[in-house]
Write a protein that holds these residues in place. Structure first.
Motif, PDB file in Angstrom:
ATOM      1  N   ASP A 119       0.854  -1.184   0.000  1.00  0.00           N
ATOM      2  CA  ASP A 119       0.000   0.000   0.000  1.00  0.00           C
ATOM      3  C   ASP A 119       0.890   1.233   0.000  1.00  0.00           C
ATOM      4  N   PHE A 120       0.441   2.276  -0.678  1.00  0.00           N
ATOM      5  CA  PHE A 120       1.180   3.532  -0.661  1.00  0.00           C
ATOM      6  C   PHE A 120       0.252   4.682  -1.033  1.00  0.00           C
ATOM      7  N   VAL A 121       0.679   5.893  -0.680  1.00  0.00           N
ATOM      8  CA  VAL A 121      -0.050   7.115  -1.010  1.00  0.00           C
ATOM      9  C   VAL A 121       0.626   7.743  -2.216  1.00  0.00           C
ATOM     10  N   VAL A 122      -0.170   8.136  -3.199  1.00  0.00           N
ATOM     11  CA  VAL A 122       0.358   8.761  -4.408  1.00  0.00           C
ATOM     12  C   VAL A 122       0.648  10.225  -4.099  1.00  0.00           C
ATOM     13  N   LEU A 123       1.932  10.575  -4.086  1.00  0.00           N
ATOM     14  CA  LEU A 123       2.340  11.942  -3.803  1.00  0.00           C
ATOM     15  C   LEU A 123       2.714  12.699  -5.063  1.00  0.00           C
ATOM     16  N   ASP A 124       3.297  11.986  -6.012  1.00  0.00           N
ATOM     17  CA  ASP A 124       3.791  12.583  -7.244  1.00  0.00           C
ATOM     18  C   ASP A 124       4.086  11.420  -8.183  1.00  0.00           C
ATOM     19  N   ASP A 125       4.670  11.709  -9.346  1.00  0.00           N
ATOM     20  CA  ASP A 125       5.127  10.621 -10.191  1.00  0.00           C
ATOM     21  C   ASP A 125       6.159   9.844  -9.388  1.00  0.00           C
ATOM     22  N   GLN A 126       5.960   8.531  -9.297  1.00  0.00           N
ATOM     23  CA  GLN A 126       6.832   7.718  -8.455  1.00  0.00           C
ATOM     24  C   GLN A 126       7.318   6.501  -9.235  1.00  0.00           C
ATOM     25  N   LEU A 127       8.444   5.958  -8.789  1.00  0.00           N
ATOM     26  CA  LEU A 127       9.036   4.792  -9.419  1.00  0.00           C
ATOM     27  C   LEU A 127       9.316   3.750  -8.348  1.00  0.00           C
ATOM     28  N   PHE A 128       8.922   2.510  -8.636  1.00  0.00           N
ATOM     29  CA  PHE A 128       9.182   1.386  -7.747  1.00  0.00           C
ATOM     30  C   PHE A 128       9.864   0.299  -8.559  1.00  0.00           C
ATOM     31  N   ALA A 129      10.827  -0.377  -7.949  1.00  0.00           N
ATOM     32  CA  ALA A 129      11.491  -1.519  -8.580  1.00  0.00           C
ATOM     33  C   ALA A 129      11.499  -2.662  -7.574  1.00  0.00           C
ATOM     34  N   VAL A 142       8.768 -17.515   4.649  1.00  0.00           N
ATOM     35  CA  VAL A 142       9.630 -16.405   4.249  1.00  0.00           C
ATOM     36  C   VAL A 142       8.806 -15.319   3.570  1.00  0.00           C
ATOM     37  N   THR A 143       7.773 -15.692   2.840  1.00  0.00           N
ATOM     38  CA  THR A 143       6.943 -14.715   2.140  1.00  0.00           C
ATOM     39  C   THR A 143       6.302 -13.746   3.122  1.00  0.00           C
ATOM     40  N   LEU A 144       5.770 -14.232   4.214  1.00  0.00           N
ATOM     41  CA  LEU A 144       5.157 -13.375   5.213  1.00  0.00           C
ATOM     42  C   LEU A 144       6.200 -12.423   5.802  1.00  0.00           C
ATOM     43  N   LEU A 145       7.378 -12.932   6.083  1.00  0.00           N
ATOM     44  CA  LEU A 145       8.449 -12.095   6.604  1.00  0.00           C
ATOM     45  C   LEU A 145       8.845 -11.016   5.599  1.00  0.00           C
ATOM     46  N   GLN A 146       8.921 -11.375   4.322  1.00  0.00           N
ATOM     47  CA  GLN A 146       9.269 -10.391   3.290  1.00  0.00           C
ATOM     48  C   GLN A 146       8.208  -9.304   3.196  1.00  0.00           C
ATOM     49  N   VAL A 147       6.946  -9.688   3.272  1.00  0.00           N
ATOM     50  CA  VAL A 147       5.863  -8.705   3.204  1.00  0.00           C
ATOM     51  C   VAL A 147       5.940  -7.749   4.386  1.00  0.00           C
ATOM     52  N   LEU A 148       6.191  -8.284   5.579  1.00  0.00           N
ATOM     53  CA  LEU A 148       6.310  -7.428   6.756  1.00  0.00           C
ATOM     54  C   LEU A 148       7.491  -6.476   6.635  1.00  0.00           C
ATOM     55  N   LEU A 149       8.624  -6.961   6.148  1.00  0.00           N
ATOM     56  CA  LEU A 149       9.793  -6.099   5.959  1.00  0.00           C
ATOM     57  C   LEU A 149       9.520  -5.009   4.934  1.00  0.00           C
ATOM     58  N   GLN A 150       8.842  -5.359   3.837  1.00  0.00           N
ATOM     59  CA  GLN A 150       8.513  -4.359   2.826  1.00  0.00           C
ATOM     60  C   GLN A 150       7.586  -3.295   3.398  1.00  0.00           C
ATOM     61  N   ARG A 151       6.620  -3.703   4.197  1.00  0.00           N
ATOM     62  CA  ARG A 151       5.703  -2.730   4.797  1.00  0.00           C
ATOM     63  C   ARG A 151       6.439  -1.809   5.768  1.00  0.00           C
ATOM     64  N   LEU A 152       7.361  -2.371   6.546  1.00  0.00           N
ATOM     65  CA  LEU A 152       8.144  -1.544   7.458  1.00  0.00           C
ATOM     66  C   LEU A 152       9.000  -0.544   6.696  1.00  0.00           C
ATOM     67  N   GLN A 153       9.611  -0.988   5.607  1.00  0.00           N
ATOM     68  CA  GLN A 153      10.419  -0.082   4.791  1.00  0.00           C
ATOM     69  C   GLN A 153       9.545   1.003   4.170  1.00  0.00           C
ATOM     70  N   LEU A 154       8.375   0.625   3.722  1.00  0.00           N
ATOM     71  CA  LEU A 154       7.451   1.597   3.126  1.00  0.00           C
ATOM     72  C   LEU A 154       7.002   2.625   4.166  1.00  0.00           C
ATOM     73  N   MET A 155       6.676   2.166   5.362  1.00  0.00           N
ATOM     74  CA  MET A 155       6.248   3.077   6.426  1.00  0.00           C
ATOM     75  C   MET A 155       7.414   4.001   6.811  1.00  0.00           C
ATOM     76  N   LYS A 156       8.620   3.455   6.879  1.00  0.00           N
ATOM     77  CA  LYS A 156       9.787   4.268   7.200  1.00  0.00           C
ATOM     78  C   LYS A 156       9.992   5.343   6.122  1.00  0.00           C
TER      79      LYS A 156
END
Length: 160
Positions: A119-129, A142-156
């Protein structure tokens, strides 16, 4: 002498007034004879209300990564009715047009790769890889752990 000075003043006023009247009359004539056109501001909704969100999908690590082609990407609005989807091209790229200042859930699902959800908020033109991992039978924890890490990185990212 008084008569001469008042004549000079009147003559000066008339000489200054005549060109002003002629210029004003000409301006009125020009604006009256020109065809009237109603102009409305051109609004391009694609660029005015939507941001270009570019998503790149890869497989592998580091410089040896390979773009993933023909992977479907879906974006569903969390606080809007707008939803869209796309498919990656030969470069692993997909561009989605999403509304500014709205929250979206992006889902990447392919049977050959582990699912990606963020999930993310659209602020401007953005790029994700993203680098997707091929599915394995024993990697579900491992998939659940990866999802949690991605969410933490996104929130950070959004909090900083």
């Amino acid at each position: 002498m008084k008569k001469t000075s008042s004549t000079i003043v009147i003559l000066t006023v008339v000489l200054l007034a005549i060109p002003s009247v002629l210029i004003a009359a000409h301006a009125g004539y020009v604006t009256h004879t020109l065809p009237t056109q109603k102009t409305a501001p051109i609004m391009n909704t694609a660029t005015e209300f939507y941001a270009n969100i570019t998503v790149y999908l890869f497989e592998g690590e580091g410089c040896g990564c390979v773009p993933l082609r023909f992977i479907p990407i879906n974006a569903t609005g969390r606080d809007t009715d707008h939803s869209t989807s796309g498919v990656t091209d030969d470069d692993g790229k997909c561009v989605l047009q999403l509304e500014y200042d709205r929250t979206y859930r992006v889902r990447v699902q392919d049977p050959n790769y582990e699912s990606l959800l963020f999930d993310f908020v659209v602020l401007d033109d953005q790029l994700f890889a993203f680098h997707l991992k091929q599915t394995e039978e024993s990697s579900q924890g491992v998939t659940l752990l990866q999802v949690l890490l991605q969410r933490l990185q996104l929130m950070k990212h959004f909090l900083s």
